[in-house]
Design a protein around this motif. Structure first.
Motif, PDB file in Angstrom:
ATOM      1  N   SER A   1       4.949   4.029   9.577  1.00 56.62           N
ATOM      2  CA  SER A   1       3.467   3.980   9.447  1.00 56.62           C
ATOM      3  C   SER A   1       2.583   4.851  10.636  1.00 56.62           C
ATOM      4  O   SER A   1       1.620   5.320  10.090  1.00 56.62           O
ATOM      5  CB  SER A   1       2.951   2.579   9.434  1.00 56.62           C
ATOM      6  OG  SER A   1       3.452   1.877   8.232  1.00 56.62           O
TER       7      SER A   1
ATOM      8  N   PHE B   1       3.121   7.931   8.309  1.00 50.63           N
ATOM      9  CA  PHE B   1       2.824   8.042   7.120  1.00 50.63           C
ATOM     10  C   PHE B   1       2.146   6.730   6.797  1.00 50.63           C
ATOM     11  O   PHE B   1       2.575   5.884   6.068  1.00 50.63           O
ATOM     12  CB  PHE B   1       3.778   8.589   6.267  1.00 50.63           C
ATOM     13  CG  PHE B   1       3.367   9.065   4.752  1.00 50.63           C
ATOM     14  CD1 PHE B   1       2.191   8.977   4.447  1.00 50.63           C
ATOM     15  CD2 PHE B   1       4.211   9.223   3.831  1.00 50.63           C
ATOM     16  CE1 PHE B   1       1.755   9.495   3.146  1.00 50.63           C
ATOM     17  CE2 PHE B   1       3.861   9.630   2.379  1.00 50.63           C
ATOM     18  CZ  PHE B   1       2.449   9.645   2.117  1.00 50.63           C
ATOM     19  N   PRO B   2       0.965   6.503   7.154  1.00 51.05           N
ATOM     20  CA  PRO B   2       0.486   5.023   7.028  1.00 51.05           C
ATOM     21  C   PRO B   2       0.174   4.814   5.397  1.00 51.05           C
ATOM     22  O   PRO B   2       0.036   3.630   5.278  1.00 51.05           O
ATOM     23  CB  PRO B   2      -0.797   5.064   7.978  1.00 51.05           C
ATOM     24  CG  PRO B   2      -1.009   6.301   8.200  1.00 51.05           C
ATOM     25  CD  PRO B   2       0.043   7.137   8.138  1.00 51.05           C
ATOM     26  N   GLU B   3      -0.472   5.751   4.721  1.00 54.36           N
ATOM     27  CA  GLU B   3      -0.736   5.684   3.400  1.00 54.36           C
ATOM     28  C   GLU B   3       0.333   4.889   2.397  1.00 54.36           C
ATOM     29  O   GLU B   3       0.065   4.502   1.428  1.00 54.36           O
ATOM     30  CB  GLU B   3      -1.280   6.671   2.764  1.00 54.36           C
ATOM     31  CG  GLU B   3      -2.713   7.105   3.317  1.00 54.36           C
ATOM     32  CD  GLU B   3      -2.488   7.890   4.861  1.00 54.36           C
ATOM     33  OE1 GLU B   3      -3.480   8.197   5.543  1.00 54.36           O
ATOM     34  OE2 GLU B   3      -1.273   8.161   5.082  1.00 54.36           O
TER      35      GLU B   3
ATOM     36  N   LYS C   1       0.625   1.021   1.362  1.00 53.09           N
ATOM     37  CA  LYS C   1      -0.327   0.485   0.339  1.00 53.09           C
ATOM     38  C   LYS C   1       0.140   0.834  -0.992  1.00 53.09           C
ATOM     39  O   LYS C   1       0.055   0.237  -1.979  1.00 53.09           O
ATOM     40  CB  LYS C   1      -1.744   1.056   0.427  1.00 53.09           C
ATOM     41  CG  LYS C   1      -2.200   0.524   1.984  1.00 53.09           C
ATOM     42  CD  LYS C   1      -3.994   0.951   2.186  1.00 53.09           C
ATOM     43  CE  LYS C   1      -4.430   0.296   3.381  1.00 53.09           C
ATOM     44  NZ  LYS C   1      -5.716   0.971   3.483  1.00 53.09           N
ATOM     45  N   ILE C   2       0.900   2.122  -1.157  1.00 50.02           N
ATOM     46  CA  ILE C   2       1.452   2.585  -2.380  1.00 50.02           C
ATOM     47  C   ILE C   2       2.684   1.762  -2.969  1.00 50.02           C
ATOM     48  O   ILE C   2       2.784   1.333  -4.025  1.00 50.02           O
ATOM     49  CB  ILE C   2       1.647   3.909  -2.501  1.00 50.02           C
ATOM     50  CG1 ILE C   2       0.333   4.700  -2.031  1.00 50.02           C
ATOM     51  CG2 ILE C   2       2.125   4.530  -3.546  1.00 50.02           C
ATOM     52  CD1 ILE C   2       0.307   6.147  -1.788  1.00 50.02           C
TER      53      ILE C   2
ATOM     54  N   LYS D   1       6.265  14.077   6.383  1.00 49.45           N
ATOM     55  CA  LYS D   1       5.128  14.170   5.171  1.00 49.45           C
ATOM     56  C   LYS D   1       4.888  15.832   4.930  1.00 49.45           C
ATOM     57  O   LYS D   1       4.489  15.924   3.756  1.00 49.45           O
ATOM     58  CB  LYS D   1       4.247  13.210   5.483  1.00 49.45           C
ATOM     59  CG  LYS D   1       3.236  13.613   6.494  1.00 49.45           C
ATOM     60  CD  LYS D   1       2.232  12.706   6.960  1.00 49.45           C
ATOM     61  CE  LYS D   1       1.302  13.327   8.309  1.00 49.45           C
ATOM     62  NZ  LYS D   1       0.312  12.447   8.559  1.00 49.45           N
TER      63      LYS D   1
ATOM     64  N   GLN E   1       0.900   9.778  -6.802  1.00 49.54           N
ATOM     65  CA  GLN E   1       0.092   9.123  -5.406  1.00 49.54           C
ATOM     66  C   GLN E   1       0.806   9.290  -4.051  1.00 49.54           C
ATOM     67  O   GLN E   1       0.055   9.636  -3.224  1.00 49.54           O
ATOM     68  CB  GLN E   1       0.066   7.625  -5.558  1.00 49.54           C
ATOM     69  CG  GLN E   1      -0.892   7.502  -6.947  1.00 49.54           C
ATOM     70  CD  GLN E   1      -0.982   5.946  -6.899  1.00 49.54           C
ATOM     71  OE1 GLN E   1      -0.661   4.874  -6.266  1.00 49.54           O
ATOM     72  NE2 GLN E   1      -1.593   5.441  -8.328  1.00 49.54           N
TER      73      GLN E   1
ATOM     74  N   ALA F   1      -1.316  11.536  -1.109  1.00 44.30           N
ATOM     75  CA  ALA F   1      -1.501  10.806  -0.047  1.00 44.30           C
ATOM     76  C   ALA F   1      -1.023  11.544   1.220  1.00 44.30           C
ATOM     77  O   ALA F   1      -1.536  11.768   2.368  1.00 44.30           O
ATOM     78  CB  ALA F   1      -0.878   9.438  -0.053  1.00 44.30           C
TER      79      ALA F   1
ATOM     80  N   SER G   1      -3.240  12.758   4.705  1.00 47.00           N
ATOM     81  CA  SER G   1      -2.887  11.675   5.478  1.00 47.00           C
ATOM     82  C   SER G   1      -3.235  11.553   6.985  1.00 47.00           C
ATOM     83  O   SER G   1      -3.381  12.806   7.330  1.00 47.00           O
ATOM     84  CB  SER G   1      -1.208  11.434   5.559  1.00 47.00           C
ATOM     85  OG  SER G   1      -0.686  10.682   6.589  1.00 47.00           O
TER      86      SER G   1
END
Length: 512
Positions: free
Chosen positions: A195, A198-200, A203-204, A221, A244, A248, A252
């Protein structure tokens, strides 16, 4: 007072005569120390007889019988020869360590046996000074015999363990629970580590296994483009979710990460993926073992919950011996004793809470359905433990009964009796067995048995071409008339006439 004491060793049986014993002050310190002194203890007992075992197999047989409380013929003959026969006035009292063996001796030979603390103290002293008291055994041989018998006895117990199939289930469910904890912990570490870059993605994607696969596939990413859409769709099995992830990655907020750090993250994610795959294989192995060992229990409450019940009880045999009230609260022992101590409400369910029936029941009916389900689990475990032909039909019928009970609590519909359900299942099994026997008879080809020499019909002897008269003199060839018939296409031809007969017939025709 104990007159004789039987002492079992790995080398043979020894019978000691008790000369004197202290019953009142047996627990005093001076008496306890006197047992350790050979000079003082030797005055209390005297070796009457000793019989060795024939070989190692004979020793193992006697050791198994003693552990099970069975009187072996070897020990029976030994006691019968060396002990005085019991009479009406006086009967010798024999000191024995094992209570079950004492009851067997009393039943078969009629000797009064005692298993009190005095006997245990005498046996303790004999065992302590066995090398000096047993003169017939050479020094060191008793230790070797004990070592060999110990290995063979343990090997036999492990080899012929009736619960060896249950042990595989117990180990599998324990490992499955441990893997769930470890995979969850490691997956959370992968999420936290990746994270930063690539922290998003957290949530996906919610699934830990899928997240680890994506972290290994995406890596950096910044390199993620529309070309990777097809591969992302295969992993996530959802095209919208793959879009998505790509969107993202473009916006990011994560920090850049070095190649060395990314390699370590990739290796750790690979370990998590391998653990998750192994967990799936282990779950399949557990389902296979449960369907073979306890098919009815598996059909009733599921393989995982059934395996947890077997693991908590120790074996399927122990679970089958439990009453329904014990099975109901199995796994909630702490809550039960806490409720008994504080005089509060006792728990309604233990491991059975993980069953789907408890969750489907109403709040008021959870205790009722738990009690009913525990009753059916007890029946299913007993059928699985003691049946000769394993089948899951009883478990399916019991499951239908639980479903009917749920409907009864909700709408009040009538339920069938347990005796009628069991009778119906037994009739179905008998019909299926009869059909299988008929099919087997039809499928087996009829093999013709080869006729033996005795069964074969007697052979017809060929007639000789030269017939024989009654005088047993053969006729000449000129006088023999051939009367053979030749068969051509089912029709018989007339016998051929000789050439001389043909000439005579032709002359008669010319004259006429």
């Amino acid at each position: 007072m104990v007159n004789y004491v039987i002492f079992e060793t790995a080398y043979g049986y020894a019978l000691f005569e008790c000369l004197q014993s202290e019953e009142i002050g047996s627990k005093l310190a001076n008496v306890q120390k006197a047992v350790q002194d050979l000079a003082k203890f030797g005055k209390t007992v005297k070796l009457k007889s000793f019989v060795p075992f024939k070989n190692a197999a004979h020793a193992l047989e006697n050791a198994n019988d003693v552990s099970e409380g069975v009187l072996n013929n070897h020990l029976k003959n030994f006691l019968d020869m060396n002990l005085p026969k019991p009479g009406k006035k006086k009967s010798p009292i024999l000191g024995v360590v094992d209570k079950n063996l004492a009851s067997s001796i009393k039943a078969e030979l009629g000797y009064d046996c005692e298993t009190s603390e005095i006997v245990l103290e005498i046996i303790r002293g004999i065992r302590l000074h066995s090398d000096k008291l047993l003169n017939q055994v050479k020094e060191g041989e008793l230790v070797k015999a004990q070592l060999g018998l110990g290995h063979s006895y343990s090997r036999a117990k492990v080899k012929f363990n009736v619960n060896r199939a249950d042990n595989m289930i117990i180990q599998a469910i324990s490992l499955l629970d441990q893997l769930d904890k470890d995979i969850n912990t490691f997956a959370m570490r992968v999420r936290e580590w990746y994270s930063w870059h690539f922290p998003e993605l957290v949530k996906i994607v919610n699934d830990n296994h899928m997240y680890s696969i994506l972290a290994k596939f995406i890596r950096n990413k910044n390199n993620l483009t529309e070309e990777h859409l097809e591969n992302l769709t295969e992993i996530t099995e959802d095209e919208s979710k793959a879009k998505q992830i790509i969107d993202a990655a473009r916006v990011s907020m994560g920090t850049d990460i070095s190649e060395l750090d990314m390699i370590n993250i990739e290796h750790f994610a690979d370990r998590v993926i391998n653990l998750a795959d192994y967990r799936k294989n282990l779950h399949g192995y557990l389902l296979f073992k449960m369907n073979n060992v306890a098919p009815n229990l598996s059909a009733l409450i599921g393989e995982v919950v059934g395996a947890r019940l077997i693991s908590h009880a120790g074996s399927l045999a122990n679970l089958s011996k439990y009453p329904a009230s014990t099975v109901q609260i199995l796994g909630a022992e702490k809550a039960l004793f806490r409720a008994l101590k504080t005089r509060g409400n006792t728990p309604k369910y233990g491991l059975l809470y993980h069953s789907s029936f408890i969750g489907r029941a109403g709040v008021k009916n959870k205790g009722r359905i738990s009690r009913f389900l525990a009753n059916k689990c007890t029946i299913a475990s007993r059928i699985d433990c003691f049946t000769d032909k394993p089948t899951s039909k009883f478990g399916e019928a019991l499951k239908d009964q639980v479903e009917e009970r749920l409907k009864f609590y909700e709408s009040g519909t009538a339920v069938t009796k347990n005796a009628d359900v069991m009778k119906k299942v037994i009739e179905e099994l008998e019909e299926s067995d009869a059909k299988m026997e008929v099919d087997q008879v039809k499928s087996t080809p009829s093999v013709k048995r080869k006729a033996s020499d005795e069964d074969a019909p007697p052979k017809k002897h060929k007639k000789s071409k030269i017939p024989v008269d009654n005088d047993d003199k053969p006729k000449t060839k000129d006088k023999v008339e051939k009367t053979e018939e030749t068969v051509v296409e089912g029709t018989t031809s007339k016998p051929k006439k000789k050439k001389k007969d043909k000439k005579k017939d032709s002359k008669k025709k010319e004259k006429s």
